[in-house]
Write a protein that holds these residues in place. Sequence first.
Motif, PDB file in Angstrom:
ATOM      1  N   ASP A 154      22.069 -45.657 -22.372  1.00 30.04           N
ATOM      2  CA  ASP A 154      21.515 -46.744 -23.184  1.00 30.04           C
ATOM      3  C   ASP A 154      21.860 -46.553 -24.653  1.00 30.04           C
ATOM      4  OD1 ASP A 154      20.420 -47.907 -20.943  1.00 30.04           O
ATOM      5  OD2 ASP A 154      18.444 -46.997 -21.222  1.00 30.04           O
ATOM      6  N   LEU A 155      21.819 -45.290 -25.101  1.00 26.68           N
ATOM      7  CA  LEU A 155      22.176 -44.992 -26.486  1.00 26.68           C
ATOM      8  C   LEU A 155      23.630 -45.365 -26.751  1.00 26.68           C
ATOM      9  CD1 LEU A 155      20.638 -43.640 -28.871  1.00 26.68           C
ATOM     10  CD2 LEU A 155      21.800 -41.523 -28.265  1.00 26.68           C
ATOM     11  N   LEU A 156      24.499 -45.019 -25.816  1.00 29.37           N
ATOM     12  CA  LEU A 156      25.921 -45.354 -25.957  1.00 29.37           C
ATOM     13  C   LEU A 156      26.143 -46.857 -25.935  1.00 29.37           C
ATOM     14  CD1 LEU A 156      28.951 -44.679 -25.978  1.00 29.37           C
ATOM     15  CD2 LEU A 156      28.814 -44.362 -23.492  1.00 29.37           C
ATOM     16  N   LEU A 157      25.491 -47.539 -25.003  1.00 19.75           N
ATOM     17  CA  LEU A 157      25.680 -48.988 -24.885  1.00 19.75           C
ATOM     18  C   LEU A 157      25.164 -49.726 -26.126  1.00 19.75           C
ATOM     19  CD1 LEU A 157      24.753 -49.571 -21.128  1.00 19.75           C
ATOM     20  CD2 LEU A 157      27.027 -49.387 -22.156  1.00 19.75           C
ATOM     21  N   ASP A 173      28.184 -52.971 -31.447  1.00 25.17           N
ATOM     22  CA  ASP A 173      28.270 -54.274 -30.782  1.00 25.17           C
ATOM     23  C   ASP A 173      29.581 -54.315 -29.998  1.00 25.17           C
ATOM     24  OD1 ASP A 173      28.429 -56.885 -29.979  1.00 25.17           O
ATOM     25  OD2 ASP A 173      27.796 -57.740 -31.894  1.00 25.17           O
ATOM     26  N   TRP A 174      29.520 -53.832 -28.753  1.00 22.45           N
ATOM     27  CA  TRP A 174      30.740 -53.692 -27.958  1.00 22.45           C
ATOM     28  C   TRP A 174      31.400 -55.035 -27.672  1.00 22.45           C
ATOM     29  CZ3 TRP A 174      32.845 -49.130 -27.729  1.00 22.45           C
ATOM     30  CH2 TRP A 174      32.049 -47.985 -27.817  1.00 22.45           C
ATOM     31  N   VAL A 188      22.969 -41.331 -34.202  1.00 21.63           N
ATOM     32  CA  VAL A 188      24.181 -42.144 -34.020  1.00 21.63           C
ATOM     33  C   VAL A 188      24.734 -42.458 -35.401  1.00 21.63           C
ATOM     34  CG1 VAL A 188      25.152 -44.303 -33.152  1.00 21.63           C
ATOM     35  CG2 VAL A 188      23.287 -43.186 -31.892  1.00 21.63           C
ATOM     36  N   MET A 189      26.011 -42.138 -35.598  1.00 24.15           N
ATOM     37  CA  MET A 189      26.680 -42.497 -36.851  1.00 24.15           C
ATOM     38  C   MET A 189      27.957 -43.265 -36.523  1.00 24.15           C
ATOM     39  SD  MET A 189      26.302 -39.348 -39.575  1.00 24.15           S
ATOM     40  CE  MET A 189      27.186 -38.126 -38.619  1.00 24.15           C
ATOM     41  N   GLU A 190      28.167 -44.328 -37.258  1.00 24.22           N
ATOM     42  CA  GLU A 190      29.421 -45.071 -37.166  1.00 24.22           C
ATOM     43  C   GLU A 190      30.267 -44.700 -38.388  1.00 24.22           C
ATOM     44  OE1 GLU A 190      31.038 -49.695 -37.170  1.00 24.22           O
ATOM     45  OE2 GLU A 190      28.981 -49.250 -36.512  1.00 24.22           O
TER      46      GLU A 190
END
Length: 450
Positions: A259-262, A266-267, A442-444
Amino acid sequence: MASSNLKPTLSELGARVKELSETLERLLRESEVEAPTLAADSPLNIAKFTPEIFTTKQALQDALNDLSIVSQGPSESVFNYAHNAVPDMACLNILNRFNFWSAIPLDGSASMASIAEHVKLPEEAVQRVIEHAATIRFFTYADPAHPSTSPIQHTSRSAALARLPGLRALVSGCIENVGPSMLVMPEALEKFALGKKELPTDMSKTAFKLAHSGGQVFGDYTDSWQLLENDGEGEKKGWRQRTFIEWMAYIKDIFGTVDLLLGATDWEKEGKAHVVDIGGSGGHDAFALASAHPNLTITVEDLHECGPIFSTQVPSTLSTRVTFREHNFFDPQTVSADIYLLKLILHDWPDAESIKILQQLRPALKSGAKILFIDYMGKQGEIDPNLPRSITQFGTSTDLRMMALFNARERSLEAWKGIVGKADQRFEIVRVEANPLTYMVVMEVVWRGQ
């Protein structure tokens, strides 16, 4: 929650335990969650965690631990812990290594003789191990009044291990793979750190290396990844790596990392992106991501032993979009992609190695390429000092493992940001999400180079 009261009475602690127990029961009822029991047919876990359920459960754990210490007294509590901790660990490891779990029917019982035949050990050894296991609620006697002749049944703990391969893999990883290094940490500190101002960061000066330096039992390996990939002979070669992959697949359920990955970006907005899952193990994350987003093409990268496991697990419906590539992330990246996924990778390495892993991406990066960084945040107390101690303990336990294995450490949010900045100033952190209750950050990160 954390408390500074160091002089609670037994009745005060008992009242606190009662209060928190009743609160947890109420929260579970309101969430329509069945509470676990000690019986073999117990739910495997608390099926739904709201933040309130989670913090109440952990606060209850703190209160129970305090009640145990105060009820024994300080010296007796230390004696009991020191006396039991290693035998408890060894007992669980034996049960797991020889798969006692499958020797007993989940809905029935088995004699000592049949268990011994199943696990291929002398009956005396089986009896002595199970005698101890029963004291810590792994198995129970069907006839407690006559333990010497009684058949053996599952409890909820042993039944969970019988049902969950990933949980068995977790036990193996925590005890078998890490245990020897943890036990020689005093020698490692004495040899490499005594009298010095700072801990070493050189991976040749770890407790792991001290434990795995030519010994016949634990072998001669440079780091734990070499152990995972190469330990064993013949068909058993690489058994630790295969178990580790199963453990990592189980971790996604414990922490909800799918869920964290999904939700990490915004895939849908990413469109027909090419994603490289660095250190992606057997592909469990890639399969979930590709299934949820049909426009994505994903390359899973990891060491040799992961390839055959990937091949047996990749769904036929995804085989054209999710592929495996053998790659060591300390080597220069050669696959040019839109997004690089680094999930639960860098926390296993000291700063210098973590920085190098990021830097090795640069040869393949095009301007605007993203790195989605998802990792464990082991210093939750730095974000919220009022968290239950048992939450902080989870992080400190992992921190000591990292010190033993890699001369690494669990990092705070600011430390994670610092790793990215030291790797290259052209890495720009554009988004950060951190929640101490999930243990994850989570870092982008966007590459601003040319």
